[in-house]
Design a protein around this motif. Sequence first.
Motif, PDB file in Angstrom:
ATOM      1  N   GLU A 277      -6.219  -9.385  14.260  1.00  0.00           N
ATOM      2  CA  GLU A 277      -4.961  -8.871  14.785  1.00  0.00           C
ATOM      3  C   GLU A 277      -5.037  -7.374  15.060  1.00  0.00           C
ATOM      4  OE1 GLU A 277      -1.870  -9.873  12.014  1.00  0.00           O
ATOM      5  OE2 GLU A 277      -1.807 -11.942  12.715  1.00  0.00           O
ATOM      6  N   SER A 278      -4.302  -6.963  16.086  1.00  0.00           N
ATOM      7  CA  SER A 278      -4.158  -5.553  16.408  1.00  0.00           C
ATOM      8  C   SER A 278      -2.792  -5.079  15.951  1.00  0.00           C
ATOM      9  CB  SER A 278      -4.264  -5.349  17.929  1.00  0.00           C
ATOM     10  OG  SER A 278      -3.882  -4.038  18.267  1.00  0.00           O
TER      11      SER A 278
ATOM     12  N   VAL B  50      -8.261  -8.348   9.779  1.00  0.00           N
ATOM     13  CA  VAL B  50      -8.776  -9.710   9.752  1.00  0.00           C
ATOM     14  C   VAL B  50      -8.148 -10.393   8.543  1.00  0.00           C
ATOM     15  CG1 VAL B  50     -10.823 -11.171   9.561  1.00  0.00           C
ATOM     16  CG2 VAL B  50     -10.935  -9.024  10.856  1.00  0.00           C
ATOM     17  N   TYR B  51      -7.566 -11.582   8.786  1.00  0.00           N
ATOM     18  CA  TYR B  51      -6.915 -12.357   7.751  1.00  0.00           C
ATOM     19  C   TYR B  51      -7.412 -13.791   7.778  1.00  0.00           C
ATOM     20  CZ  TYR B  51      -3.293  -8.721   7.644  1.00  0.00           C
ATOM     21  OH  TYR B  51      -2.623  -7.538   7.529  1.00  0.00           O
ATOM     22  N   THR B  52      -7.388 -14.444   6.611  1.00  0.00           N
ATOM     23  CA  THR B  52      -7.587 -15.885   6.540  1.00  0.00           C
ATOM     24  C   THR B  52      -6.433 -16.476   5.739  1.00  0.00           C
ATOM     25  OG1 THR B  52      -8.930 -15.705   4.536  1.00  0.00           O
ATOM     26  CG2 THR B  52     -10.115 -15.790   6.635  1.00  0.00           C
TER      27      THR B  52
ATOM     28  N   PHE C 229      -9.860  -2.333  10.134  1.00  0.00           N
ATOM     29  CA  PHE C 229     -10.937  -1.725  10.909  1.00  0.00           C
ATOM     30  C   PHE C 229     -10.370  -0.800  11.970  1.00  0.00           C
ATOM     31  CE2 PHE C 229     -12.007  -5.829   9.241  1.00  0.00           C
ATOM     32  CZ  PHE C 229     -13.195  -5.583   8.586  1.00  0.00           C
ATOM     33  N   ASP C 230     -11.163   0.228  12.308  1.00  0.00           N
ATOM     34  CA  ASP C 230     -10.738   1.198  13.311  1.00  0.00           C
ATOM     35  C   ASP C 230     -10.833   0.667  14.733  1.00  0.00           C
ATOM     36  OD1 ASP C 230     -10.175   3.136  11.395  1.00  0.00           O
ATOM     37  OD2 ASP C 230     -12.215   3.953  11.459  1.00  0.00           O
TER      38      ASP C 230
ATOM     39  N   GLU D 189     -16.576  -8.294  14.333  1.00  0.00           N
ATOM     40  CA  GLU D 189     -17.816  -8.428  13.553  1.00  0.00           C
ATOM     41  C   GLU D 189     -17.510  -9.016  12.181  1.00  0.00           C
ATOM     42  OE1 GLU D 189     -20.282  -4.929  13.285  1.00  0.00           O
ATOM     43  OE2 GLU D 189     -19.989  -4.512  15.425  1.00  0.00           O
ATOM     44  N   ARG D 190     -16.439  -8.551  11.550  1.00  0.00           N
ATOM     45  CA  ARG D 190     -16.051  -9.093  10.237  1.00  0.00           C
ATOM     46  C   ARG D 190     -15.657 -10.564  10.357  1.00  0.00           C
ATOM     47  NH1 ARG D 190     -16.855 -10.692   5.641  1.00  0.00           N
ATOM     48  NH2 ARG D 190     -15.077 -10.895   4.262  1.00  0.00           N
ATOM     49  N   ALA D 191     -14.895 -10.908  11.405  1.00  0.00           N
ATOM     50  CA  ALA D 191     -14.499 -12.305  11.605  1.00  0.00           C
ATOM     51  C   ALA D 191     -15.732 -13.188  11.782  1.00  0.00           C
ATOM     52  CB  ALA D 191     -13.570 -12.422  12.809  1.00  0.00           C
ATOM     53  N   LEU D 192     -16.703 -12.710  12.534  1.00  0.00           N
ATOM     54  CA  LEU D 192     -17.927 -13.487  12.722  1.00  0.00           C
ATOM     55  C   LEU D 192     -18.697 -13.628  11.421  1.00  0.00           C
ATOM     56  CD1 LEU D 192     -19.082 -12.166  16.215  1.00  0.00           C
ATOM     57  CD2 LEU D 192     -17.918 -14.328  15.679  1.00  0.00           C
TER      58      LEU D 192
END
Length: 84
Positions: A34-35, A45-47, A60-61, A68-71
């Motif tokens: 999400e932005s 990034v959420y789950t 993240f900035d 990258e974190r989601a991946l």
Amino acid sequence: MHWERRRDLEGGKELGIWLLVDDDGNVERELYVESHEYRGGNFDVYTTGGDDEWNHEGEFDTSEAAFERALDVLEASSNSVEDE
């Protein structure tokens, strides 16, 4: 089970959505990028596991870093990711 990218659900603050779907089509887990730029924030990034508990996977900035974190979350899962 496998992860599906749901581009049809993306829009507004949701930049990326993956759903972990079982063989019957039930959603077991969700992953969101999400932005929060619209309110002066960064990217998150959420789950969630369907229990209404949201797990914050990081802030993240840049959207690139958030994706990258989601991946990383997807790769750490024992479930495959459906090709787009």
